[in-house]
Design an enzyme around this catalytic site. Structure first.
Site, PDB file in Angstrom:
ATOM      1  N   PRO A   1      36.410  41.659  39.198  1.00 27.30           N
ATOM      2  CA  PRO A   1      36.302  42.851  40.168  1.00 27.30           C
ATOM      3  C   PRO A   1      35.054  43.514  40.300  1.00 27.30           C
ATOM      4  CG  PRO A   1      38.007  43.612  38.434  1.00 27.30           C
ATOM      5  CD  PRO A   1      37.073  42.548  37.825  1.00 27.30           C
ATOM      6  N   GLU A   2      34.868  43.897  41.503  1.00 25.69           N
ATOM      7  CA  GLU A   2      33.475  44.437  41.905  1.00 25.69           C
ATOM      8  C   GLU A   2      33.840  45.872  42.089  1.00 25.69           C
ATOM      9  OE1 GLU A   2      31.616  42.278  45.017  1.00 25.69           O
ATOM     10  OE2 GLU A   2      32.173  40.350  44.285  1.00 25.69           O
TER      11      GLU A   2
ATOM     12  N   HIS B   1      48.293  37.758  27.336  1.00 24.51           N
ATOM     13  CA  HIS B   1      47.067  38.352  27.695  1.00 24.51           C
ATOM     14  C   HIS B   1      46.928  39.888  27.650  1.00 24.51           C
ATOM     15  CE1 HIS B   1      46.299  34.198  28.802  1.00 24.51           C
ATOM     16  NE2 HIS B   1      46.927  34.222  29.712  1.00 24.51           N
TER      17      HIS B   1
ATOM     18  N   ARG C   1      40.616  36.078  30.447  1.00 22.41           N
ATOM     19  CA  ARG C   1      39.520  35.556  29.651  1.00 22.41           C
ATOM     20  C   ARG C   1      38.780  36.132  28.505  1.00 22.41           C
ATOM     21  NH1 ARG C   1      35.910  32.773  34.773  1.00 22.41           N
ATOM     22  NH2 ARG C   1      37.421  32.258  35.920  1.00 22.41           N
TER      23      ARG C   1
END
Length: 286
Positions: free
Chosen positions: A2-3, A93, A112
């Site tokens: 995300p930004e 996750h 990740r």
């Protein structure tokens, strides 16, 4: 991803859901997410009994203000928070779980495993090095034209590489860099120190405008992003060039092209922004 717009949207959701809650215990299932000098064991110990007063944001960092600590979280590529009832099965996750006194969990998930958590004494949160070294927020007051012009004049790197640099302006990532450069009609490969005053102003204004519109839309959902309330962002319907390879430019109809600039996939209009062949493809380091 995300930004900044996505992180800001997560911040708002977290404040709705967990501000005022008290942490009773913490489980860490992936120790590398806790940054030195804290071990995961000490991280868990220090947070017992801490109340979450509010969540702030700086650039792409979330800052949880507790009683004694600022807990700083960076979502990196695909990190996200969810709030569930305590006892519900963990999703795949799930790597860090904050058990709250009201029988809910604040859970951090990350496909990740790139996300990170840091603890900083509450009175030293401004001195946390990654935040202290960030550039200004992309707002009209903080992101001044004079400062931006000064930064650009000092480097021959491509303008896209420069606006991706978090020391120049905080929170701009690949999506919003492409969109801002398109709005300003500037080639992403153009050396930063070759922008004239008019181009510099257009780009500064475009960055502020694009980020503000994306925040209002709740961010951009390209693949998996959803905010803390489980909602997808809506800015993707307003994208002009990002992810639009071979589609018609909304201004002139020329097919959008994709290349690589600053080691990132880059979308641009070769008519509105000019061909990348106008500039050397090997970027200087300075």
């Amino acid at each position: 991803m995300p930004e900044l717009p996505e992180v800001e949207t997560v911040r708002k959701g977290l404040n709705q859901l967990v501000a005022g809650a008290t942490i009773t215990s913490v489980d860490v299932f992936w120790n590398r997410m806790i940054t030195p000098p804290f071990s995961s064991e000490r991280f868990q110990e220090e947070l017992i009994g801490e109340q979450i007063h509010t969540i702030e944001r700086r650039g792409k960092y979330l800052i949880f203000l507790l009683d004694n600590w600022a807990m700083i979280s960076h979502l990196r590529m695909e990190g996200k928070f969810t709030v569930t009832k305590t006892g519900e099965p963990y999703q795949k996750h799930t790597h860090v779980v904050f058990h709250l006194a009201d029988n809910r969990d604040l859970r951090y998930l990350d496909v990740r495993k790139f996300g990170r958590f840091s603890l900083v004494p509450i009175d030293k949160k401004e001195k946390y090095a990654p935040i202290e070294n960030l550039g200004p927020e992309p707002t009209p007051i903080q992101f001044t034209l004079d400062n931006f012009h000064d930064k650009l004049s000092r480097t021959g790197r491509s303008i896209k590489a420069v606006i991706l640099d978090q020391h120049v302006v905080a929170g701009v990532g690949n999506i919003y860099a492409d969109e801002s450069l398109f709005q300003a009609k500037i080639n992403p490969m153009k050396p930063a120190n070759q922008l004239n005053e008019g181009e510099t102003k257009r780009l500064r204004d475009a960055i502020i405008d694009v980020i503000a519109n994306a925040v209002e839309a709740g961010g951009t959902t390209i693949r998996t992003y959803k905010n803390t309330l489980g909602e997808a962002g809506k800015f993707q319907v307003k994208l002009n060039v990002y992810g639009k390879t071979n589609q018609a430019c909304p201004r002139c109809g020329t097919p959008i092209e994709k290349t690589k600039v600053a080691q990132r996939g880059t979308h641009y209009c070769p008519h509105c922004q000019g061909s990348i062949d106008l500039y050397e493809k090997k970027e200087p380091k300075g």
